[in-house]
Enzyme design. Sequence first.
Site, short mmCIF file in Angstrom:
data_model
loop_
_atom_site.label_atom_id
_atom_site.label_comp_id
_atom_site.label_asym_id
_atom_site.label_seq_id
_atom_site.Cartn_x
_atom_site.Cartn_y
_atom_site.Cartn_z
CG HIS A 125 -3.52 3.01 1.03
ND1 HIS A 125 -3.90 2.48 -0.19
CD2 HIS A 125 -3.66 2.00 1.93
CE1 HIS A 125 -4.25 1.22 -0.03
NE2 HIS A 125 -4.12 0.90 1.26
CB CYS A 133 -0.93 -0.01 1.20
SG CYS A 133 -1.90 -1.50 1.28
CG ASN A 163 -7.12 -1.39 -0.04
OD1 ASN A 163 -6.20 -1.22 -0.82
ND2 ASN A 163 -6.92 -1.60 1.25
#
Length: 332
Positions: free
Chosen positions: A259, A114, A289
């Site tokens: 993020h 991430c 995500n």
Amino acid sequence: MKYSRISGMGHHLPEQVVTNKDLEKIIDTNDEWIVERTGIHTRRFIDPEKDTLANMAAKASRKALDRAGLKTQDIDFIVFATITPDYFFPGSGVLLQRELGLESIGALDIRNACSGFIYALSVADQYIKSGMYNNILVIGGEIQSTALDLSTRGRNTAVIFGDGVGAAVLTSSDSAGIHSTHLHSDGNYAEELYVRDPGSSRPREERQPEQILDTSGYKVYMNGNMVFKHAVVRFTEVIGEALETNGKAADDIDLLIPHQANLRISQFIQKRMKLSDDQVFNNIQRVGNTTAASIPIAMSEALEEGRISEGDLICLAAFGSGFTWASALITW
Ligand code: UT7
């Protein structure tokens, strides 16, 4: 003194929109649970017949180059952040180089999950500041859908992740676009969010495809609670670090692009830092995500929506597998 600035952004999302209701048909889950715990309503999944990470990255890159007013041949180097490369090796950077028809330029893959896009941006920033390169393609891209455990056993990850690619062109400049990047890790938590196989830590016999009985090591394992608790602390810390280094306060941020891990995490950071709704950009509701792709996709969408103007102070921040966490402060 040389600096780097982002001269163009682009993104590509695969066509297939997967709703929470679609997941309800194959997993013991429900729309209310997913929306309440994550904020996600839809995510995109690839069509394996036509989408690859490299060809989606090429589409995102061409848009970014177009917006930067550059030709493919102007690119000197590629930094590609992904944990879901087309092959176990080589990385996807070389496949993008091939896809774009670029002759023998260097290509580097970054595997920081991430936080990958900010790590990639930081590496590219150093190359430009040192004078080694003038224009670098920085990619964050993932195809998560083909690795997810789309059964009830994998429901805590299956409902979160999605596919997509974001691309940035980093260009040398006389004034600072990127002011600073801050990168961190704590490998003590490596196994709290990981895919174990086909890692080299496995005994030889367990790496032979014909002998693999237990394939769970190929699926994402995530201790969601643990990740959540660390994320909210580290996000706040690393944003604070970026502001302090540059003599700025939370008030000075025009847009925070975190993020897109979980909408609740973004909302927690917003509240903790006393930021207004106008100061934070979220698209996890529609996109899910997308790990390393989430920040560049969000930046590209924010630009398209007119949420970023010249001179704005943009803060990027990420947390994820490793654990790793990072931030970047940018003047647009
Ligand atoms: O981007 C990389 C970094 N990743 C993150 O930042 C993710 C951080 N973590 C999270 O976002 C959250 O931990 C999750 C959304 C993954 C999970 O939410 P949670 O509130 O932490 O739920 P939980 O794991 O504590 O599970 C609560 C309950 C459990 O049932 P019991 O044991 O209480 O009966 C789970 O089995 O919810 C159940 N559950 C589900 N129920 C319906 C877990 N996943 C699902 C699901 N649908 N998809």
